[in-house]
Design a protein around this motif. Structure first.
Motif, PDB file in Angstrom:
ATOM      1  N   GLY A  19       0.821  -1.211   0.000  1.00  0.00           N
ATOM      2  CA  GLY A  19       0.000   0.000   0.000  1.00  0.00           C
ATOM      3  C   GLY A  19       0.855   1.261   0.000  1.00  0.00           C
ATOM      4  O   GLY A  19       2.065   1.215   0.250  1.00  0.00           O
ATOM      5  N   ALA A  20       0.210   2.381  -0.258  1.00  0.00           N
ATOM      6  CA  ALA A  20       0.911   3.665  -0.334  1.00  0.00           C
ATOM      7  C   ALA A  20       1.587   3.998   0.997  1.00  0.00           C
ATOM      8  O   ALA A  20       0.942   3.963   2.041  1.00  0.00           O
ATOM      9  CB  ALA A  20      -0.091   4.767  -0.680  1.00  0.00           C
ATOM     10  N   CYS A  21       2.849   4.352   0.934  1.00  0.00           N
ATOM     11  CA  CYS A  21       3.586   4.673   2.163  1.00  0.00           C
ATOM     12  C   CYS A  21       4.959   5.221   1.795  1.00  0.00           C
ATOM     13  O   CYS A  21       5.795   4.480   1.261  1.00  0.00           O
ATOM     14  CB  CYS A  21       3.731   3.404   3.009  1.00  0.00           C
ATOM     15  SG  CYS A  21       4.788   3.613   4.431  1.00  0.00           S
ATOM     16  N   ALA A  22       5.181   6.522   2.087  1.00  0.00           N
ATOM     17  CA  ALA A  22       6.439   7.154   1.666  1.00  0.00           C
ATOM     18  C   ALA A  22       7.695   6.416   2.145  1.00  0.00           C
ATOM     19  O   ALA A  22       8.585   6.149   1.345  1.00  0.00           O
ATOM     20  CB  ALA A  22       6.456   8.609   2.115  1.00  0.00           C
ATOM     21  N   PRO A  23       7.782   6.048   3.437  1.00  0.00           N
ATOM     22  CA  PRO A  23       9.034   5.414   3.857  1.00  0.00           C
ATOM     23  C   PRO A  23       9.318   4.093   3.136  1.00  0.00           C
ATOM     24  O   PRO A  23      10.446   3.639   3.103  1.00  0.00           O
ATOM     25  CB  PRO A  23       8.817   5.146   5.358  1.00  0.00           C
ATOM     26  CG  PRO A  23       7.669   5.991   5.755  1.00  0.00           C
ATOM     27  CD  PRO A  23       6.842   6.215   4.538  1.00  0.00           C
ATOM     28  N   LEU A  24       8.276   3.489   2.569  1.00  0.00           N
ATOM     29  CA  LEU A  24       8.489   2.212   1.871  1.00  0.00           C
ATOM     30  C   LEU A  24       8.810   2.396   0.394  1.00  0.00           C
ATOM     31  O   LEU A  24       9.612   1.660  -0.167  1.00  0.00           O
ATOM     32  CB  LEU A  24       7.252   1.318   2.004  1.00  0.00           C
ATOM     33  CG  LEU A  24       7.011   0.660   3.367  1.00  0.00           C
ATOM     34  CD1 LEU A  24       5.673  -0.072   3.375  1.00  0.00           C
ATOM     35  CD2 LEU A  24       8.133  -0.328   3.708  1.00  0.00           C
ATOM     36  N   THR A  25       8.154   3.369  -0.270  1.00  0.00           N
ATOM     37  CA  THR A  25       8.276   3.407  -1.734  1.00  0.00           C
ATOM     38  C   THR A  25       9.063   4.596  -2.281  1.00  0.00           C
ATOM     39  O   THR A  25       9.202   4.720  -3.493  1.00  0.00           O
ATOM     40  CB  THR A  25       6.869   3.399  -2.394  1.00  0.00           C
ATOM     41  OG1 THR A  25       6.141   4.539  -1.939  1.00  0.00           O
ATOM     42  CG2 THR A  25       6.101   2.136  -2.090  1.00  0.00           C
ATOM     43  N   GLU A  26       9.598   5.432  -1.402  1.00  0.00           N
ATOM     44  CA  GLU A  26      10.370   6.583  -1.899  1.00  0.00           C
ATOM     45  C   GLU A  26      11.694   6.139  -2.523  1.00  0.00           C
ATOM     46  O   GLU A  26      12.266   6.848  -3.331  1.00  0.00           O
ATOM     47  CB  GLU A  26      10.638   7.569  -0.759  1.00  0.00           C
ATOM     48  CG  GLU A  26       9.609   8.673  -0.733  1.00  0.00           C
ATOM     49  CD  GLU A  26       9.870   9.720   0.336  1.00  0.00           C
ATOM     50  OE1 GLU A  26       9.151  10.726   0.316  1.00  0.00           O
ATOM     51  OE2 GLU A  26      10.766   9.546   1.191  1.00  0.00           O
ATOM     52  N   VAL A  42       2.618  -2.484  -6.615  1.00  0.00           N
ATOM     53  CA  VAL A  42       3.000  -1.525  -5.570  1.00  0.00           C
ATOM     54  C   VAL A  42       2.223  -0.228  -5.800  1.00  0.00           C
ATOM     55  O   VAL A  42       2.129   0.253  -6.927  1.00  0.00           O
ATOM     56  CB  VAL A  42       4.527  -1.244  -5.613  1.00  0.00           C
ATOM     57  CG1 VAL A  42       4.893  -0.061  -4.740  1.00  0.00           C
ATOM     58  CG2 VAL A  42       5.317  -2.478  -5.193  1.00  0.00           C
ATOM     59  N   VAL A  43       1.671   0.301  -4.711  1.00  0.00           N
ATOM     60  CA  VAL A  43       1.082   1.639  -4.787  1.00  0.00           C
ATOM     61  C   VAL A  43       2.147   2.614  -4.284  1.00  0.00           C
ATOM     62  O   VAL A  43       2.654   2.451  -3.167  1.00  0.00           O
ATOM     63  CB  VAL A  43      -0.182   1.773  -3.895  1.00  0.00           C
ATOM     64  CG1 VAL A  43      -0.826   3.148  -4.094  1.00  0.00           C
ATOM     65  CG2 VAL A  43      -1.178   0.663  -4.182  1.00  0.00           C
ATOM     66  N   LEU A  44       2.492   3.574  -5.100  1.00  0.00           N
ATOM     67  CA  LEU A  44       3.488   4.558  -4.664  1.00  0.00           C
ATOM     68  C   LEU A  44       2.904   5.457  -3.586  1.00  0.00           C
ATOM     69  O   LEU A  44       1.676   5.626  -3.502  1.00  0.00           O
ATOM     70  CB  LEU A  44       3.931   5.419  -5.843  1.00  0.00           C
ATOM     71  CG  LEU A  44       4.652   4.697  -6.986  1.00  0.00           C
ATOM     72  CD1 LEU A  44       5.075   5.707  -8.042  1.00  0.00           C
ATOM     73  CD2 LEU A  44       5.871   3.925  -6.478  1.00  0.00           C
ATOM     74  N   VAL A 265      -7.583  -7.580  -3.941  1.00  0.00           N
ATOM     75  CA  VAL A 265      -6.212  -7.484  -3.429  1.00  0.00           C
ATOM     76  C   VAL A 265      -6.230  -7.044  -1.964  1.00  0.00           C
ATOM     77  O   VAL A 265      -7.215  -6.450  -1.499  1.00  0.00           O
ATOM     78  CB  VAL A 265      -5.348  -6.475  -4.238  1.00  0.00           C
ATOM     79  CG1 VAL A 265      -5.158  -6.922  -5.666  1.00  0.00           C
ATOM     80  CG2 VAL A 265      -5.934  -5.075  -4.184  1.00  0.00           C
ATOM     81  N   ALA A 266      -5.130  -7.352  -1.289  1.00  0.00           N
ATOM     82  CA  ALA A 266      -4.949  -6.899   0.095  1.00  0.00           C
ATOM     83  C   ALA A 266      -3.716  -6.009   0.126  1.00  0.00           C
ATOM     84  O   ALA A 266      -2.658  -6.413  -0.359  1.00  0.00           O
ATOM     85  CB  ALA A 266      -4.759  -8.094   1.011  1.00  0.00           C
TER      86      ALA A 266
END
Ligand SMILES: Cc1cc2nc3c(=O)[nH]c(=O)nc-3n(C[C@H](O)[C@H](O)[C@H](O)COP(=O)(O)O)c2cc1C
Length: 337
Positions: A19-26, A42-44, A265-266
């Motif tokens: 799911g969307a999350c800056a610390p994960l997808t930046e 992946v959701v950015l 999806v989850a």
């Protein structure tokens, strides 16, 4: 074992989506690690309406007042100094994520009203995003604004974005509507291809040492999944829309429950922040084990099997279950049971 699923027409190898999350997808390397650990898409992290406003304000001040008055202008938006990327950088991030991985990349746009920022959806599409998730995050506090007016804003935003783009559109909303079922129908009619249930409004906290209101973010606990579980169960099969479950999905069993009530999806965030990106492998393994032990061969086979439409007791997701739950609860110290 066939874990494949579809989401807004995208073919995914499993229901596991980050799911969307800056610390994960930046970080692009993290997105690659997600793919390697089994993420099907992946959701950015979101690009915020305020980011665009800030950039446009900066540009306007440079053009009209010269650079010397600019710091003064920024004081109108002191909190916006938290944004570390601009509109071009976000688009580049989409391009890089697409170049680096083979899984669908879903961009995220986050705002609260109708305005010029919605045109940015087109730029996101042109940058190569496979789909767009629109997060409408709005905390109405005007006592003269009615619920109907607030709801109409959501619908107008979705319609405006739908007109801008051709890629699939998911809409992430909170559960705070008088009638979620009606709102789900209206969002679908307005052009949403998927509903992402639910957005979590992060509640502020009070710092007693400094007497300040602070944005203290709490990661989710597994209890959070009950709300999306219930609503996806109620809505599944009644609307031409896909469902993404988000909130409190920490284990393989949680993903299976969400699929059983009807999720395509989850989406997973908190548990990856706690345990690391590679924890996705563990979640997938738990799903496979459960499916093997219970003789399921595919995700398609279980999807919606526990939704309200397919549940022998239709009232299980409604008021009757609430009555049953509170009437039959006994504290652990009650020796009579
Ligand atoms: C640190 C953090 C950053 C987040 N950033 C975003 C974001 O940029 N956009 C968004 O739509 N949701 C964002 N979320 C919400 C998550 O996508 C997700 O919906 C929520 O955390 C519930 O899922 P979980 O229980 O797996 O954490 C964020 C959550 C966390 C914890």
């Amino acid at each position: 074992m066939d874990l494949s699923t579809t989401y807004m027409g995208l073919k995914l190898k499993s229901p596991l989506v980050v799911g969307a999350c800056a610390p994960l997808t930046e970080d692009i390397d993290n997105i690659k690690r997600m793919e390697d650990a089994g993420a099907a898409a992946v959701v950015l992290h979101s690009f915020f309406e305020e980011q665009l406003q800030k950039e446009r304000l900066e540009l306007h001040h440079h053009l009209t007042h010269g650079t010397e008055s600019f710091p003064e202008a920024l004081t109108y938006f002191p909190e916006y100094s938290i944004f570390h990327i601009g509109e071009e950088e976000y688009l580049n991030h989409i391009r890089k994520a697409k170049e680096t991985t083979d899984i669908p990349i879903i961009a995220s746009l986050n705002g609260y009203d109708l305005g010029g920022w919605l045109e940015y959806a087109k730029a996101i599409e042109q940058a190569g995003a496979d789909a767009l998730e629109l997060n409408i995050y709005f905390v109405p506090t005007d006592m003269n604004q009615t619920g109907a007016q607030v709801e109409q804003t959501y619908i107008d935003i979705v319609k405006a974005v739908r007109e801008e783009i051709k890629i699939p559109l998911a809409v992430k909303v909170s559960p705070f509507f008088s009638n979620m079922a009606n709102m789900a129908k209206r969002l679908t009619d307005a052009g949403a291809n998927a509903l992402v249930l639910f957005n979590r409004f992060y509640q502020p906290d009070i710092d007693l040492d400094n007497l300040e209101v602070v944005p203290h973010l709490l990661l989710s606990t597994p209890q959070a999944m009950r709300l999306p579980l219930r609503w996806i169960a109620i809505l599944y099969g009644r609307l031409q829309v896909d469902f993404a479950a988000t909130g409190g999905i920490h284990h393989g069993h949680d993903v299976i429950k969400m699929v059983m009530v009807g999720a395509n999806v989850a989406m997973i965030v908190s548990t990856l922040l706690r345990h690391g990106i590679e924890y996705l492998k563990h979640i997938e393994l738990q799903m496979l084990q459960w499916m093997e032990e219970n003789e399921y061969e595919s995700i398609a086979q279980m999807r919606g099997s526990m939704s309200q439409l397919n549940c022998p007791d239709e009232s299980a997701f409604e008021r009757a279950q609430y009555l049953k739950a509170i009437q039959t609860y006994h504290p652990v110290w009650d020796k009579r049971v």
